[in-house]
Design an enzyme around this catalytic site. Sequence first.
Site: not given
Length: 291
Positions: A158, A171
């Site tokens: 990401s 995350y």
Amino acid sequence: MVAGLEREEGEKIMDMKGYYKDKVCIVTGGNSGIGFALSEELLRRSATVYMAGRNPSKLAAAAEVLKDHGERVRTIVVDVTKQEEVQQAIERTAAEAGRLDMLFNNAGIGGTIQFEKATLQDWRTIIDTNTWSVIYGVYAAVPIMLRQGSGHIVNTSSIAGIVPFPMQGLYALTKFGVTGLTECLRYEYAEKGIRFSTICPSNIATPIFKKSIDGTVHDQLAIPDDAYPADRAASDVLDRMAMGDGIIIVPEQPGTDFWKGYKAGNPEMEAFLMKMAHDRRESLETRGTYF
Ligand SMILES: NC(=O)c1ccc[n+]([C@@H]2O[C@H](COP(=O)([O-])OP(=O)(O)OC[C@H]3O[C@@H](n4cnc5c(N)ncnc54)[C@H](OP(=O)(O)O)[C@@H]3O)[C@@H](O)[C@H]2O)c1
């Protein structure tokens, strides 16, 4: 640059010699979002795609949409948090197809939450889904690709796996790990013929924005208006993989500027992240969403 691939005027990339033609690919999370878009674009580029997902009916529905590609569309039911399932799925696919050219460890979940609100179960779920899943996949695929002397492993990280966005500590832990692992292996296995790429998406228009860590879907949450279309993201990623790129930021902006600004210790980026922390906390506490 890979032989047969050329950047044309305007940076348009042409897959001149068919990097994907007749390749055997596994895409985890293939039934939804980026994984579905990657599957569709791989099929358009003449690959055979094993779409991997944990939910048989969602997987069948996604494969049905792509049925015009005939025998080149396959499905595998696999929960990526379970090592034995991942190992068997990859080994069986390679045995059935005779080889494994590309593995996309793409399945994953989001998690934007204040650190103090996350439970230890949230930590376990997100680490199992986003990080252990990738380790399991790489662990199963590397021996196969070493025997072949070729292969390409693509792990979805990401932009939050290269830039520390506030309220994304859980995350970020999972995705920085994925980026670090993939980049190390890119160098470690280059001379063995195995390529590695890391996909670092910014906002891509997928259902991920509506889901919480435990998998609950919140219909009241929206996909950001400016999110980049998943089909364009998939096409950009495949172009850049074929060029031999390691870290692939998609779309390239604003993610690339964020990354460069953070790496350089740019004071404006520091101020931007501080403000983001304030704004996200306020937004999460008043509206239950961070954008
Ligand atoms: N969209 C973005 O803006 C964005 C940005 C940065 C990174 N990413 C990353 O991109 C990847 C794909 O996300 P997406 O945006 O396409 O989201 P998505 O549409 O929600 O797709 C996620 C996929 O992962 C699957 N999955 C989740 N847990 C699984 C498990 N235990 N076993 C097997 N499959 C599992 C989901 O299956 P079910 O449908 O059965 O739940 C779904 O197919 C993720 O790794 C995500 O972190 C996305």
